[in-house]
Scaffold this motif. Structure first.
Motif, PDB file in Angstrom:
ATOM      1  N   ARG A  38      -9.383  44.232 -10.030  1.00 39.25           N
ATOM      2  CA  ARG A  38      -9.455  44.502 -10.909  1.00 39.25           C
ATOM      3  C   ARG A  38     -10.379  43.343 -11.743  1.00 39.25           C
ATOM      4  NH1 ARG A  38      -8.177  49.565 -13.449  1.00 39.25           N
ATOM      5  NH2 ARG A  38      -8.512  48.522 -15.313  1.00 39.25           N
ATOM      6  N   VAL A  39     -11.085  43.850 -12.421  1.00 34.12           N
ATOM      7  CA  VAL A  39     -12.216  42.444 -13.842  1.00 34.12           C
ATOM      8  C   VAL A  39     -11.682  43.052 -14.691  1.00 34.12           C
ATOM      9  CG1 VAL A  39     -13.988  41.181 -13.482  1.00 34.12           C
ATOM     10  CG2 VAL A  39     -13.827  41.709 -11.554  1.00 34.12           C
ATOM     11  N   TYR A  40     -11.556  41.331 -15.643  1.00 32.65           N
ATOM     12  CA  TYR A  40     -11.224  41.854 -16.919  1.00 32.65           C
ATOM     13  C   TYR A  40     -12.316  40.492 -17.825  1.00 32.65           C
ATOM     14  CZ  TYR A  40      -6.763  43.694 -16.232  1.00 32.65           C
ATOM     15  OH  TYR A  40      -6.308  44.278 -15.222  1.00 32.65           O
ATOM     16  N   ILE A  41     -13.068  41.117 -18.395  1.00 37.80           N
ATOM     17  CA  ILE A  41     -14.601  39.799 -19.196  1.00 37.80           C
ATOM     18  C   ILE A  41     -14.311  40.493 -20.416  1.00 37.80           C
ATOM     19  CG2 ILE A  41     -16.839  39.346 -18.994  1.00 37.80           C
ATOM     20  CD1 ILE A  41     -17.105  41.562 -16.395  1.00 37.80           C
ATOM     21  N   LYS A  42     -14.197  38.822 -20.969  1.00 42.01           N
ATOM     22  CA  LYS A  42     -14.599  38.814 -22.786  1.00 42.01           C
ATOM     23  C   LYS A  42     -15.679  38.017 -22.630  1.00 42.01           C
ATOM     24  CE  LYS A  42      -9.653  37.585 -24.085  1.00 42.01           C
ATOM     25  NZ  LYS A  42      -9.443  36.568 -24.589  1.00 42.01           N
ATOM     26  N   ALA A  72     -12.219  48.214 -10.522  1.00 38.96           N
ATOM     27  CA  ALA A  72     -12.252  48.464 -12.363  1.00 38.96           C
ATOM     28  C   ALA A  72     -12.611  46.928 -12.711  1.00 38.96           C
ATOM     29  CB  ALA A  72     -11.205  49.430 -12.390  1.00 38.96           C
ATOM     30  N   CYS A  73     -13.674  47.432 -13.773  1.00 40.18           N
ATOM     31  CA  CYS A  73     -13.732  46.590 -15.108  1.00 40.18           C
ATOM     32  C   CYS A  73     -13.522  46.576 -15.921  1.00 40.18           C
ATOM     33  CB  CYS A  73     -15.714  45.955 -14.616  1.00 40.18           C
ATOM     34  SG  CYS A  73     -15.844  45.440 -15.228  1.00 40.18           S
ATOM     35  N   ASP A  74     -13.023  46.119 -16.827  1.00 37.75           N
ATOM     36  CA  ASP A  74     -12.395  45.742 -18.716  1.00 37.75           C
ATOM     37  C   ASP A  74     -13.137  44.623 -18.483  1.00 37.75           C
ATOM     38  OD1 ASP A  74     -10.241  48.237 -17.628  1.00 37.75           O
ATOM     39  OD2 ASP A  74      -9.229  46.907 -17.374  1.00 37.75           O
ATOM     40  N   ILE A  75     -14.040  45.212 -19.798  1.00 39.34           N
ATOM     41  CA  ILE A  75     -14.973  43.426 -20.951  1.00 39.34           C
ATOM     42  C   ILE A  75     -14.278  44.610 -22.114  1.00 39.34           C
ATOM     43  CG2 ILE A  75     -17.190  43.664 -22.031  1.00 39.34           C
ATOM     44  CD1 ILE A  75     -18.264  44.567 -19.588  1.00 39.34           C
ATOM     45  N   GLU A  76     -14.372  43.210 -22.897  1.00 41.36           N
ATOM     46  CA  GLU A  76     -13.407  43.236 -24.564  1.00 41.36           C
ATOM     47  C   GLU A  76     -14.265  42.150 -24.741  1.00 41.36           C
ATOM     48  OE1 GLU A  76      -9.913  40.730 -27.367  1.00 41.36           O
ATOM     49  OE2 GLU A  76     -10.077  40.720 -24.777  1.00 41.36           O
ATOM     50  N   LEU A  77     -14.819  43.238 -26.346  1.00 43.53           N
ATOM     51  CA  LEU A  77     -16.157  42.352 -26.637  1.00 43.53           C
ATOM     52  C   LEU A  77     -15.197  41.525 -27.674  1.00 43.53           C
ATOM     53  CD1 LEU A  77     -19.221  42.314 -27.456  1.00 43.53           C
ATOM     54  CD2 LEU A  77     -18.247  44.344 -28.880  1.00 43.53           C
ATOM     55  N   VAL A  78     -14.971  39.899 -27.617  1.00 43.16           N
ATOM     56  CA  VAL A  78     -15.301  38.980 -28.347  1.00 43.16           C
ATOM     57  C   VAL A  78     -16.305  38.633 -29.935  1.00 43.16           C
ATOM     58  CG1 VAL A  78     -13.562  39.184 -27.695  1.00 43.16           C
ATOM     59  CG2 VAL A  78     -14.881  37.409 -27.189  1.00 43.16           C
ATOM     60  N   TRP A  79     -15.601  38.468 -30.446  1.00 46.70           N
ATOM     61  CA  TRP A  79     -16.676  37.120 -31.544  1.00 46.70           C
ATOM     62  C   TRP A  79     -16.099  35.979 -31.792  1.00 46.70           C
ATOM     63  CZ3 TRP A  79     -21.086  40.111 -31.325  1.00 46.70           C
ATOM     64  CH2 TRP A  79     -21.074  41.612 -31.565  1.00 46.70           C
ATOM     65  N   ASP A  80     -15.287  35.636 -31.274  1.00 50.73           N
ATOM     66  CA  ASP A  80     -13.886  34.276 -31.513  1.00 50.73           C
ATOM     67  C   ASP A  80     -14.703  33.614 -30.174  1.00 50.73           C
ATOM     68  OD1 ASP A  80     -13.204  32.074 -32.431  1.00 50.73           O
ATOM     69  OD2 ASP A  80     -12.004  32.751 -32.668  1.00 50.73           O
ATOM     70  N   PRO A  81     -15.186  32.788 -30.196  1.00 46.13           N
ATOM     71  CA  PRO A  81     -16.074  31.606 -30.981  1.00 46.13           C
ATOM     72  C   PRO A  81     -17.026  32.916 -31.541  1.00 46.13           C
ATOM     73  CG  PRO A  81     -15.914  30.766 -29.094  1.00 46.13           C
ATOM     74  CD  PRO A  81     -15.219  31.854 -28.562  1.00 46.13           C
ATOM     75  N   PRO A  82     -17.907  32.562 -32.299  1.00 44.34           N
ATOM     76  CA  PRO A  82     -19.889  33.143 -33.010  1.00 44.34           C
ATOM     77  C   PRO A  82     -20.258  32.336 -31.747  1.00 44.34           C
ATOM     78  CG  PRO A  82     -18.469  32.939 -34.443  1.00 44.34           C
ATOM     79  CD  PRO A  82     -17.651  31.537 -33.653  1.00 44.34           C
ATOM     80  N   TRP A  83     -20.742  33.032 -31.647  1.00 45.32           N
ATOM     81  CA  TRP A  83     -22.382  32.876 -30.088  1.00 45.32           C
ATOM     82  C   TRP A  83     -23.532  31.876 -31.092  1.00 45.32           C
ATOM     83  CZ3 TRP A  83     -27.692  34.086 -30.602  1.00 45.32           C
ATOM     84  CH2 TRP A  83     -28.465  33.299 -29.219  1.00 45.32           C
ATOM     85  N   ASN A  84     -24.316  30.894 -30.103  1.00 42.98           N
ATOM     86  CA  ASN A  84     -24.882  30.681 -30.731  1.00 42.98           C
ATOM     87  C   ASN A  84     -26.080  30.063 -29.829  1.00 42.98           C
ATOM     88  OD1 ASN A  84     -24.770  27.473 -29.883  1.00 42.98           O
ATOM     89  ND2 ASN A  84     -22.468  27.939 -31.280  1.00 42.98           N
ATOM     90  N   PRO A  85     -27.268  28.905 -30.189  1.00 40.51           N
ATOM     91  CA  PRO A  85     -27.922  29.074 -28.785  1.00 40.51           C
ATOM     92  C   PRO A  85     -28.025  27.899 -28.476  1.00 40.51           C
ATOM     93  CG  PRO A  85     -29.146  29.797 -30.948  1.00 40.51           C
ATOM     94  CD  PRO A  85     -27.659  29.817 -31.210  1.00 40.51           C
ATOM     95  N   LYS A  86     -26.976  26.989 -29.041  1.00 40.65           N
ATOM     96  CA  LYS A  86     -26.494  26.021 -28.076  1.00 40.65           C
ATOM     97  C   LYS A  86     -25.336  26.314 -26.691  1.00 40.65           C
ATOM     98  CE  LYS A  86     -26.227  23.029 -32.022  1.00 40.65           C
ATOM     99  NZ  LYS A  86     -25.015  21.896 -32.646  1.00 40.65           N
TER     100      LYS A  86
END
Length: 100
Positions: A38-42, A72-86
């Protein structure tokens, strides 16, 4: 057992269609954990209002689950830290003419 490097390589096949660059080089993949088969991705998106979020998440899950040894692969969508171009790779910054 699959490796993080193999997962990252598979995820490079998933591009944000609005930007035209893959989710790995855009810096959208924050963490990968592997537990047996199983693969877990943030991961995140470039913006909370990204209209292609469901498609990107679905494609990311699909390409990882196609890897040998992944059940199986489970993906968690996170917003912290916020993405930026850096967070983008130097390759992506150069290709997209972003100076950071």
């Amino acid at each position: 057992m699959v490796t993080k490097e193999e997962v990252l390589e598979a995820l490079k096949a998933v591009s944000d269609p609005e930007i035209g660059y893959d989710v790995v080089n855009l810096g959208l993949v924050y963490d990968i954990q592997i537990n047996g088969n199983r693969v877990y991705i943030k991961m995140t998106m470039t913006a909370p209002t990204c209209p292609v979020t469901p498609w990107i998440l679905s494609e990311a899950q699909r390409v990882v689950e196609e890897l040998p040894g992944v059940e199986a692969c489970d993906i968690e969508l996170v917003w912290d830290p916020p993405w930026n171009p850096k967070m983008m790779s130097d390759e992506a910054k150069q290709a997209l003419n972003i100076d950071y």
